[in-house]
Design an enzyme around this catalytic site. Structure first.
Site, mmCIF file in Angstrom:
data_model
loop_
_atom_site.group_PDB
_atom_site.id
_atom_site.type_symbol
_atom_site.label_atom_id
_atom_site.label_comp_id
_atom_site.label_asym_id
_atom_site.label_seq_id
_atom_site.Cartn_x
_atom_site.Cartn_y
_atom_site.Cartn_z
ATOM 1 N N TYR A 15 0.832 -1.213 0.000
ATOM 2 C CA TYR A 15 0.000 0.000 0.000
ATOM 3 C C TYR A 15 0.863 1.258 0.000
ATOM 4 O O TYR A 15 0.686 2.151 0.821
ATOM 5 C CB TYR A 15 -0.954 -0.003 1.214
ATOM 6 C CG TYR A 15 -1.626 -1.340 1.406
ATOM 7 C CD1 TYR A 15 -2.583 -1.776 0.492
ATOM 8 C CD2 TYR A 15 -1.292 -2.182 2.469
ATOM 9 C CE1 TYR A 15 -3.188 -3.022 0.636
ATOM 10 C CE2 TYR A 15 -1.892 -3.425 2.615
ATOM 11 C CZ TYR A 15 -2.836 -3.833 1.691
ATOM 12 O OH TYR A 15 -3.429 -5.069 1.829
ATOM 13 N N TYR A 140 -13.178 -6.797 4.214
ATOM 14 C CA TYR A 140 -11.859 -6.929 3.575
ATOM 15 C C TYR A 140 -11.595 -8.415 3.347
ATOM 16 O O TYR A 140 -11.639 -9.212 4.281
ATOM 17 C CB TYR A 140 -10.731 -6.331 4.429
ATOM 18 C CG TYR A 140 -9.402 -6.580 3.769
ATOM 19 C CD1 TYR A 140 -8.982 -5.804 2.686
ATOM 20 C CD2 TYR A 140 -8.587 -7.635 4.165
ATOM 21 C CE1 TYR A 140 -7.787 -6.068 2.031
ATOM 22 C CE2 TYR A 140 -7.388 -7.910 3.509
ATOM 23 C CZ TYR A 140 -6.998 -7.120 2.448
ATOM 24 O OH TYR A 140 -5.822 -7.387 1.784
ATOM 25 N N ASP A 227 -14.866 -16.071 6.026
ATOM 26 C CA ASP A 227 -13.455 -15.727 5.894
ATOM 27 C C ASP A 227 -12.875 -15.586 7.296
ATOM 28 O O ASP A 227 -13.044 -14.568 7.955
ATOM 29 C CB ASP A 227 -13.314 -14.423 5.095
ATOM 30 C CG ASP A 227 -11.863 -13.978 4.953
ATOM 31 O OD1 ASP A 227 -10.991 -14.598 5.592
ATOM 32 O OD2 ASP A 227 -11.619 -13.007 4.209
ATOM 33 N N LYS A 256 -3.225 -16.351 7.549
ATOM 34 C CA LYS A 256 -2.472 -15.617 8.591
ATOM 35 C C LYS A 256 -1.800 -16.514 9.641
ATOM 36 O O LYS A 256 -0.652 -16.853 9.473
ATOM 37 C CB LYS A 256 -3.376 -14.568 9.223
ATOM 38 C CG LYS A 256 -3.647 -13.433 8.229
ATOM 39 C CD LYS A 256 -4.055 -12.139 8.893
ATOM 40 C CE LYS A 256 -3.917 -10.981 7.954
ATOM 41 N NZ LYS A 256 -5.004 -10.820 6.973
HETATM 42 C C1 LIG Z 1 -5.322 -10.772 5.513
HETATM 43 C C2 LIG Z 1 -6.662 -11.131 5.082
HETATM 44 C C3 LIG Z 1 -6.916 -11.655 3.794
HETATM 45 C C4 LIG Z 1 -5.842 -11.771 2.740
HETATM 46 O O1 LIG Z 1 -4.831 -12.651 3.074
HETATM 47 P P1 LIG Z 1 -3.400 -12.496 2.344
HETATM 48 O O2 LIG Z 1 -2.598 -13.632 2.885
HETATM 49 O O3 LIG Z 1 -2.877 -11.150 2.723
HETATM 50 O O4 LIG Z 1 -3.639 -12.607 0.886
HETATM 51 C C5 LIG Z 1 -8.211 -12.022 3.488
HETATM 52 N N1 LIG Z 1 -9.212 -11.904 4.385
HETATM 53 C C6 LIG Z 1 -8.997 -11.423 5.622
HETATM 54 C C7 LIG Z 1 -10.144 -11.342 6.572
HETATM 55 C C8 LIG Z 1 -7.738 -11.004 6.007
HETATM 56 O O5 LIG Z 1 -7.542 -10.479 7.231
#
Ligand SMILES: *Cc1c(COP(=O)(O)O)cnc(C)c1O
Length: 416
Positions: A15, A140, A227, A256
């Site tokens: 970013y 996100y 997610d 993560k």
């Molecule tokens: C970090 C994140 C992503 C993306 O994961 P990357 O490994 O950075 O591609 C997707 N969804 C959520 C909720 C996240 O916190």
């Protein structure tokens, strides 16, 4: 030329512009909850390396797993071949999520892409030509184009990409039901971050909406994608945030913390019904296969990280972290620039009225030996479960002092 100058010349940062317009700190090494800069300054990490290093840095168990696997087989293609670290990991994830069909991906964004593709393929296998998704305000889900298509349009600069992004349906938690009733005939699925919306606004929600959502997704046979890339592995106090509502989604994406922040790896877990429906249809296969899919190094570290978590008393640790965040951060209640204070699990958030103090607060925390990276109005911390009370108090005190100093600036400005 030293590497900091090289970095300025050649290297994009997340970013950012090139050369970057913001300060970039050179890191020499890490240990425990500490980042050591090139000038030997030590910073306690309030971000746990973008919310991933739950066991702290350089955890010996994870390093050992990595070294051991490196000597046996660092990588082999996954197409047509398999290996123990990947198979063991998929079984672990199946047990932990209750979703037995696992696709290993190389980043969180890719796992979301795979989830979206899986939902569309499932619907197609059932004879439904639907390709839209319902997503939430403040969502996100990653930075690739498919993921951006389900991110809040205002947070991810949708307008810059013309017609390239898919036209999805955005709604609020209050209007989820209405939106599903209205659009169910044209959507393949709904994707959301359960309980805590992370990078799109650090918002915390009560669990009830997930129960209703589960009912409606079952009723209309639309795919419920949770997610849990940010919320998973105990960050909200439960292993998965969906457990706060006792619901099992059709798809969970995980990333993560999966490798304790050491290697890039993510996963999409889904039901046997969905994998069977696709596999037994004319479509037959899930057409996705990254070159480094199922990387044995990453899988071995993930296995070690999950074992380490399950052997630990993480619930107790997370609840202790939450107690300290809540007690400490709530002392900011009367501060004029503070709009809201919220905590859940290992997450502590102070929302300000004004986004313009972010850099000042980051700098002040750094002076006190704490690494924090606010986004705009959101001053927040998500910490490793291995953090000591002393370290956590240091983080909270740095946040509090920095916000109070920003408040003095604000009051001085008002007087002028
Ligand atoms: C970090 C994140 C992503 C993306 O994961 P990357 O490994 O950075 O591609 C997707 N969804 C959520 C909720 C996240 O916190």
């Amino acid at each position: 030329m030293n590497y900091i100058e090289l970095d300025k010349k050649h290297t994009w940062h997340p970013y950012n512009s090139l050369p970057t317009k913001t300060k970039i700190l050179p890191v020499k090494k890490t240990f425990g909850q500490t980042i050591v800069l090139e000038d030997d300054t030590e910073l306690i990490d309030a971000m746990s390396s973008w919310w991933s290093a739950i066991h702290g840095y350089n955890n010996p168990k994870l390093v050992e797993a990595l070294q051991k696997q490196a000597n046996i087989m660092p990588h082999v293609m996954f197409g047509g071949l398999t290996h123990e670290p990947a198979a063991l990991l998929c079984e672990k994830l199946a047990k932990l999520t209750g979703l037995p069909s696992v696709f290993l991906a190389d980043s969180g964004s890719v796992s979301i892409e795979v989830a979206l593709k899986t939902a569309i393929l499932y619907q197609k296998a059932k004879g439904k030509n639907v390709d839209k998704f319902i997503s939430l305000e403040n969502a996100y889900h990653g930075d690739t184009l498919g993921c951006m298509g389900v991110c809040d349009p205002n947070n991810s600069m949708h307008s810059l990409y013309g017609n390239y992004l898919p036209n999805n349906i955005f709604t609020s938690i209050e209007n989820i039901e209405k939106t599903i009733e209205k659009h169910h005939h044209e959507v393949a699925g709904i994707v959301l971050e359960p309980i805590v919306q992370g990078a799109g606004g650090m918002k915390i929600h009560k669990p009830d909406y997930l129960v209703k959502l589960r009912e409606l997704c079952t009723k209309y046979d639309i795919i419920f994608i949770a997610d849990e890339i940010a919320t998973g592995f105990g960050h909200t106090g439960k292993m998965w945030a969906c457990e706060h509502a006792d619901v099992v989604p059709d798809i969970i994406t995980i990333g993560k913390c999966l490798t304790g922040g050491m290697m890039t790896l993510a996963a999409m877990c889904t039901t046997k019904h969905i994998s069977d429906t696709i596999s037994n249809s004319e479509i037959g296969v899930l057409m996705h296969g990254p070159t480094f899919m199922g990387n044995p190094l990453a899988c071995s570290v993930a296995n070690a990280s999950i074992d380490l978590l399950l052997e630990s008393n993480w619930q107790e640790k997370v609840s202790n972290i939450n107690k300290i965040f809540t007690q400490k951060l709530n002392t900011l209640e009367e501060v004029e620039i503070v709009k809201d204070i919220r905590t859940i699990g290992a997450i502590g958030v102070v929302e300000l009225h004004d986004p313009n103090f972010a850099q000042f607060i980051q700098d002040e925390c750094q002076k006190e030996g704490v690494w924090i990276r606010p986004f705009g109005k959101l001053i927040y911390s998500i910490v490793a479960y291995t953090i000591t009370n002393e370290e956590l108090n240091k983080i909270c005190n740095a946040m509090i002092n920095a916000i109070k100093k920003a408040n003095i600036q604000f009051k001085n400005m008002e007087q002028k």
